[in-house]
Design an enzyme around this catalytic site. Structure first.
Site, PDB file in Angstrom:
ATOM      1  N   SER A 185       1.254  -1.062   0.019  1.00  0.00           N
ATOM      2  CA  SER A 185      -0.223  -0.112  -0.314  1.00  0.00           C
ATOM      3  C   SER A 185       0.923   1.482   0.044  1.00  0.00           C
ATOM      4  CB  SER A 185      -1.125  -0.442   1.208  1.00  0.00           C
ATOM      5  OG  SER A 185      -0.215   0.176   2.359  1.00  0.00           O
TER       6      SER A 185
ATOM      7  N   GLU B  40       0.099  10.961 -10.416  1.00  0.00           N
ATOM      8  CA  GLU B  40      -0.848   9.748 -11.350  1.00  0.00           C
ATOM      9  C   GLU B  40      -2.353  10.674 -10.276  1.00  0.00           C
ATOM     10  OE1 GLU B  40      -0.228   5.880 -10.614  1.00  0.00           O
ATOM     11  OE2 GLU B  40       2.141   5.531 -12.110  1.00  0.00           O
TER      12      GLU B  40
ATOM     13  N   LYS C  73      -5.398   9.091  -8.386  1.00  0.00           N
ATOM     14  CA  LYS C  73      -5.182   8.288  -6.873  1.00  0.00           C
ATOM     15  C   LYS C  73      -6.952   7.369  -7.479  1.00  0.00           C
ATOM     16  CE  LYS C  73      -4.602   6.608  -2.612  1.00  0.00           C
ATOM     17  NZ  LYS C  73      -5.481   5.593  -2.064  1.00  0.00           N
TER      18      LYS C  73
ATOM     19  N   ASP D 103     -10.241   6.149  -6.817  1.00  0.00           N
ATOM     20  CA  ASP D 103     -11.147   5.005  -5.270  1.00  0.00           C
ATOM     21  C   ASP D 103     -11.673   4.104  -5.943  1.00  0.00           C
ATOM     22  OD1 ASP D 103     -11.779   5.146  -2.784  1.00  0.00           O
ATOM     23  OD2 ASP D 103     -12.857   6.614  -2.550  1.00  0.00           O
TER      24      ASP D 103
ATOM     25  N   GLU E 278      -6.560  -0.166 -10.050  1.00  0.00           N
ATOM     26  CA  GLU E 278      -7.941  -0.585  -9.295  1.00  0.00           C
ATOM     27  C   GLU E 278      -8.946  -0.360 -10.644  1.00  0.00           C
ATOM     28  OE1 GLU E 278      -6.360   1.076  -6.785  1.00  0.00           O
ATOM     29  OE2 GLU E 278      -8.226   1.957  -5.855  1.00  0.00           O
TER      30      GLU E 278
ATOM     31  N   TYR F 230      -2.644   1.058 -13.173  1.00  0.00           N
ATOM     32  CA  TYR F 230      -1.085   2.155 -12.475  1.00  0.00           C
ATOM     33  C   TYR F 230       0.713   1.450 -12.763  1.00  0.00           C
ATOM     34  CZ  TYR F 230      -3.618   1.285  -8.385  1.00  0.00           C
ATOM     35  OH  TYR F 230      -3.913   0.278  -7.637  1.00  0.00           O
TER      36      TYR F 230
ATOM     37  N   LYS G  66       4.998   8.979  -8.158  1.00  0.00           N
ATOM     38  CA  LYS G  66       5.925   8.147  -7.385  1.00  0.00           C
ATOM     39  C   LYS G  66       6.955   8.359  -8.401  1.00  0.00           C
ATOM     40  CE  LYS G  66       1.780   4.944  -8.546  1.00  0.00           C
ATOM     41  NZ  LYS G  66       1.153   3.682  -9.964  1.00  0.00           N
TER      42      LYS G  66
ATOM     43  N   LYS H 283      -3.708  13.400  -0.359  1.00  0.00           N
ATOM     44  CA  LYS H 283      -5.653  12.991  -0.470  1.00  0.00           C
ATOM     45  C   LYS H 283      -5.503  14.216  -0.575  1.00  0.00           C
ATOM     46  CE  LYS H 283      -5.962   8.838   1.867  1.00  0.00           C
ATOM     47  NZ  LYS H 283      -7.509   8.193   1.261  1.00  0.00           N
TER      48      LYS H 283
ATOM     49  N   CYS I  66     -43.977   7.943  17.421  1.00  0.00           N
ATOM     50  CA  CYS I  66     -43.377   7.301  17.119  1.00  0.00           C
ATOM     51  C   CYS I  66     -43.862   7.697  15.190  1.00  0.00           C
ATOM     52  CB  CYS I  66     -43.494   5.740  16.544  1.00  0.00           C
ATOM     53  SG  CYS I  66     -42.746   4.638  14.973  1.00  0.00           S
TER      54      CYS I  66
ATOM     55  N   CYS J 205     -45.173   4.258  13.617  1.00  0.00           N
ATOM     56  CA  CYS J 205     -46.687   3.859  13.969  1.00  0.00           C
ATOM     57  C   CYS J 205     -47.315   5.022  14.931  1.00  0.00           C
ATOM     58  CB  CYS J 205     -46.390   2.914  14.145  1.00  0.00           C
ATOM     59  SG  CYS J 205     -45.370   2.853  16.333  1.00  0.00           S
TER      60      CYS J 205
ATOM     61  N   CYS K  17     -38.692   3.487  19.438  1.00  0.00           N
ATOM     62  CA  CYS K  17     -40.165   3.420  19.224  1.00  0.00           C
ATOM     63  C   CYS K  17     -40.050   1.597  19.934  1.00  0.00           C
ATOM     64  CB  CYS K  17     -40.364   3.102  18.122  1.00  0.00           C
ATOM     65  SG  CYS K  17     -42.477   2.486  17.910  1.00  0.00           S
TER      66      CYS K  17
ATOM     67  N   CYS L 230     -44.640  -2.166  14.821  1.00  0.00           N
ATOM     68  CA  CYS L 230     -44.236  -1.101  14.340  1.00  0.00           C
ATOM     69  C   CYS L 230     -43.838  -0.959  12.744  1.00  0.00           C
ATOM     70  CB  CYS L 230     -43.057   0.270  14.836  1.00  0.00           C
ATOM     71  SG  CYS L 230     -42.851   1.045  13.633  1.00  0.00           S
TER      72      CYS L 230
HETATM   73  S1  IVH Z   1       0.264   2.452  -6.369  1.00  0.00           S
HETATM   74  C1  IVH Z   1       3.227  -0.021  -4.406  1.00  0.00           C
HETATM   75  N1  IVH Z   1      -0.791   3.773  -7.778  1.00  0.00           N
HETATM   76  O1  IVH Z   1      -4.381   3.755  -3.782  1.00  0.00           O
HETATM   77  C2  IVH Z   1       2.697   0.933  -4.819  1.00  0.00           C
HETATM   78  N2  IVH Z   1      -1.971   2.694  -5.963  1.00  0.00           N
HETATM   79  O2  IVH Z   1      -3.355   3.870   0.041  1.00  0.00           O
HETATM   80  C3  IVH Z   1       0.971   0.662  -4.553  1.00  0.00           C
HETATM   81  N3  IVH Z   1      -4.282   3.584  -6.069  1.00  0.00           N
HETATM   82  O3  IVH Z   1      -3.539  -0.007  -2.359  1.00  0.00           O
HETATM   83  C4  IVH Z   1       0.357   1.302  -5.462  1.00  0.00           C
HETATM   84  N4  IVH Z   1      -4.642   4.721  -7.356  1.00  0.00           N
HETATM   85  O4  IVH Z   1      -5.536   0.290  -4.680  1.00  0.00           O
HETATM   86  C5  IVH Z   1      -0.885   3.208  -6.836  1.00  0.00           C
HETATM   87  N5  IVH Z   1      -1.961   5.160  -9.468  1.00  0.00           N
HETATM   88  C6  IVH Z   1      -2.262   4.704  -8.318  1.00  0.00           C
HETATM   89  C7  IVH Z   1      -3.434   4.272  -7.420  1.00  0.00           C
HETATM   90  C8  IVH Z   1      -3.808   3.528  -6.269  1.00  0.00           C
HETATM   91  C9  IVH Z   1      -5.453   3.965  -6.406  1.00  0.00           C
HETATM   92  C10 IVH Z   1      -4.693   2.543  -4.304  1.00  0.00           C
HETATM   93  C11 IVH Z   1      -4.019   1.390  -4.547  1.00  0.00           C
HETATM   94  C12 IVH Z   1      -3.182   1.450  -3.363  1.00  0.00           C
HETATM   95  C13 IVH Z   1      -4.012   2.278  -2.317  1.00  0.00           C
HETATM   96  C14 IVH Z   1      -2.881   3.132  -1.793  1.00  0.00           C
END
Ligand code: IVH
Length: 752
Positions: free
Chosen positions: A82, A113, A115, A117, A176, A228, A293, A317, A415, A418, A433, A438
């Site tokens: 992560s 890049e 991130k 969700d 993702e 990614y 990165k 974030k 309530c 009911c 309630c 109800c």
């Molecule tokens: S790189 C070793 N790149 O964010 C690096 N993760 O908070 C591994 N995620 O588990 C992750 N967009 O599920 C990477 N452009 C992106 C991403 C990304 C979303 C998620 C991924 C990761 C989590 C970490």
């Protein structure tokens, strides 16, 4: 000369793949839908006439498999790590400096890049064919969701560009799975119409979809994927940087993020983060940050990684998006156990990709504490997983004449569903309630009864539940067992003006799954009965220690838990060593001492009785003082369970179950895993502090599932269960390649 079926098949497959890629990956369709359909149907016809042509990577085989019972666990060839997170620009600068210090003299370049969700996924290709797709899980092992992933059209079943001959022996792409925002809205609309519960956000909908056991159903979910990263690569394209990776991923036929930034300095990175924040609302999927990165792989190797995350990357974030709007009203919702929850009815406002018109207000006390009043201008916030919340009130904009919220005034002491009496227990913050008949509670109890983790009854969502109660067809869940397809088919889910029939097909599904519920495990049944405070895990624990429902109703174990709790309280009260209790006379002192010692003895005996059954564990011996201990189920749940079975609802339920001939026993994980349990023959070592479980609790679970625990890690260790502050054992397990589990992954394997 006309093509042979084999030749025609090859042409069709290649053409369809090309169109799929243009449409799903590049978002630039090259043919009309009609032309595409024609090609696709020609392929289906050809394969019907010549089944030997139907290979597993044919575009016709996206939804192949039958529904399955559960997911296999897949060990990742390389761990899925992560990222370290930050909300601070300063920390981004520090991160860049830190990496530069580790790489003195190197000129660094970075990639920023979006991130995404969604849900992290690894896709494994062998000889160019998609073989296994797995969720991240605990990073070491995840769920095999291959069949579900095959239904996602932007995932190539065969790698493109490189011909069969030069396909990499192994190529793992990581990314993702996401749900598009528009697809999510449509899915929720359809679910609402079907009377099913709604997903809170696209991420939850994605997670829920990937967990489906029926790929046919997943195929109808608007899922997509963005790649990614990579995992194991053997005999594959030479990739030496993140930009090189994106290039390779694109060539192999994967969708990659549409915006990335190549930066040299911290300032450029911060500017990219800002720009991403400006453009991301235009993406068709949710993003919650930027990932930074280090571009070059050789430099990444030199900076390395910690146990969980690489040192060469970081996630920034964005602060959750907030909006200002007017609180038009506070309405009251009645939950399945009668809890009255105030809900903010808002002037609709657009936040982070969707329109918000309701937010939770938790309870009366919370509203009072923040002095939230109808008519106020409020700030609301959309936070990742949860329902939007009201953050604060803009006091300067408060109109005159507003009044503090008061539950009794808001409900007229009744309530709202009911008209029955409402009540607030001293120890609880919530109003309830108290009328068990109800209709709002009845409908929610039906819906809960039908939930996937309860008795998994098809076609019984909130709308159908409401209607069944409204029409008097089912006032309580057990009434479902008397319903017939003839009664249910014509049920009008719409209005008199706009009728919408439930239909025979849905009715049959519902009736069939109600029948199936008869033989489901005791754990599911106990949970399904909606006994206050009894969650899925505690229901499973109860089922492990009791033969059937009747045994739970008159459980001596639960009675013991309550008695021990009372004893514990008494011991605290009479403790002669406590200053509050200083006895007046010598005689009183002796009496107190004697009583105290006797009570501690009783407590010890009681704990030992429960421990013998495996229901209690002593966590600390305290000499002559009372020992610390835990029980599988705490006193509060124990009281609630026995009170429920003693109540009229409980007694009626028991009677009706007997009449219906329903006598659930056992737990689901036991049934599917045999009596030996999922850890049969496996050796565990436990290290560090787990978030919710004590050592003894986790040990008990391992043993209950057939495994055993030892003190030190060796080659013979199968699993290391690791919590916070895990030290040398974790390091050793990593070197020996022992499978490492965190609490969540562990509980999942236990079937919880
Ligand atoms: S790189 C070793 N790149 O964010 C690096 N993760 O908070 C591994 N995620 O588990 C992750 N967009 O599920 C990477 N452009 C992106 C991403 C990304 C979303 C998620 C991924 C990761 C989590 C970490």
């Amino acid at each position: 000369m006309t093509d042979s079926p084999q030749q025609r098949h090859t042409v069709l497959v290649e053409e369809i793949r090309r169109h799929d890629r243009a449409y799903y990956v590049e978002a630039q369709p090259t043919v009309s839908d009609r032309e595409y359909d024609q090609l696709y149907h020609e392929l289906l016809d050809l394969e019907a006439a010549h089944p030997q042509l139907r290979t597993s990577d044919s575009p016709s085989q996206r939804v192949g498999g039958e529904p399955i019972d559960g997911f296999e666990t897949v060990l990742h060839a390389e761990p899925m790590m992560s990222l370290d997170n930050t909300y601070s620009q300063e920390e981004v600068r520090e991160f860049v400096e830190r990496v530069q210090k580790l790489l003195p003299g190197e000129s660094l370049d970075w990639v920023v890049e979006p991130k995404a969700d969604g849900i992290a996924i690894s896709l494994r290709y062998e000889e160019g064919r998609f073989t296994v797709g797995a969720t991240r899980g605990d990073g070491v092992a995840g769920d095999d969701v291959t069949a579900n992933l095959r239904t996602i059209r932007s995932i190539p079943l065969r790698l493109q560009a490189l011909g069969q001959a030069d396909a990499p022996a192994v190529f793992e792409a990581r990314g993702e799975v996401i749900m598009t925002r528009s697809g999510f809205e449509k899915l929720n609309q359809a679910r609402e119409a079907e009377g099913e519960s709604l997903f809170a956000n696209p991420r939850n909908a994605t997670a829920g979809s990937l967990k489906q056991l029926d790929p046919g159903l997943v195929a109808r979910r608007p899922l997509d994927i963005v790649l990614y990263g990579s995992g194991e690569v053997a005999d594959g394209p030479e990739i030496d940087s993140q930009l090189g990776l994106f290039n390779a991923l694109g060539q192999l036929g994967f969708r990659t993020p549409e915006h990335t930034w190549h930066c040299k300095t911290a300032e450029e990175i911060l500017a990219a983060i800002d720009e991403l924040d400006r453009v991301r609302s235009g993406f068709d999927y949710d993003t919650d940050g930027a990932v930074i990165k280090l571009n070059r792989y050789d430099l990444r190797e030199r900076v390395g990684a910690t146990a969980k995350a690489p040192r060469w990357a970081m996630a920034y974030k964005y602060a959750p998006e907030q909006a200002q709007t007017r609180l038009n009203d506070i309405t009251i919702q009645v939950g399945r156990t009668g809890t009255l929850t105030p809900v903010a009815e808002l002037e609709p406002v657009f936040v982070d990709g969707s329109t918000i018109s309701r937010a939770t207000l938790h309870n009366e006390e919370e509203i009072g504490r923040r002095d939230i009043r109808v008519g106020d201008t409020v700030i609301i916030e959309k936070r990742g997983d949860v329902i939007p919340g009201v953050i604060s009130v803009v006091r300067d904009l408060r109109p005159t004449g507003t009044e503090p919220f008061d539950m009794l005034a808001a409900t007229g002491s009744q309530c709202p569903e009911c008209g029955g009496a409402i009540h607030k227990d001293e120890e609880f913050v919530a109003w309830r309630c108290v009328n068990t008949d109800c209709p709002a509670q009845a409908a929610q109890r039906l819906e809960h009864f039908a939930a996937r983790t309860a008795l998994d009854i098809d076609c019984l969502g909130d709308i159908v539940s409401d209607k069944l109660v409204e029409r008097g067809l089912a006032g309580s869940p057990l009434d479902l067992f008397d319903l017939t397809v003839e009664q249910l088919g014509p049920l009008n889910l719409g209005t008199d003006d706009e009728p919408r029939m439930f239909g025979e097909k849905n009715a049959t599904k519902l009736v069939d799954s109600v029948e199936r519920a008869r033989t489901m495990g005791l754990d599911r049944w106990l949970f399904a009965l909606a006994i206050p405070e009894l969650g899925r895990t505690t229901a499973a624990a109860l089922a492990n220690f009791h033969k059937d429902v009747a045994a739970v109703a008159r459980s001596e174990i639960l009675q013991d838990v309550i008695t021990l709790d009372e004893l514990g309280e008494e011991i605290v009260r009479i403790n002669p060593r406590s200053r509050k209790n200083k006895p007046a006379t010598e005689q009183e002192k002796t009496e107190r001492e004697q009583r105290y010692t006797a009570r501690v003895g009783e407590l010890r005996e009681g704990i030992a009785r429960l421990a013998k059954l495996g229901f209690a564990q002593v966590t600390k011996e305290n000499g002559s003082r009372p020992p610390d201990y835990t029980t599988e189920i705490g006193p509060s749940v124990a009281r609630s369970v026995l009170a429920w079975f003693g109540s009229e609802t409980g007694r009626t339920t028991l009677g009706r179950l007997a009449k219906l001939g329903i006598d659930p026993q056992g737990t689901e994980p036991c049934e599917s895993g045999g009596n030996e349990g999922v850890f049969a023959g496996k050796t565990f070592v436990i290290t560090g502090t787990l978030p919710t479980m004590s050592r003894d609790e986790s040990k008990a679970k391992i043993e209950a599932n057939g495994g055993k625990t030892t003190g030190s890690v060796s080659k013979k260790t199968d699993y290391l269960l690791a919590g916070e502050k895990a030290g040398s054992k974790l390091a050793k397990a990593q070197t020996l390649g022992v499978h490492i589990l965190d609490e969540q992954a562990f509980l999942k394997l236990c079937g919880e």
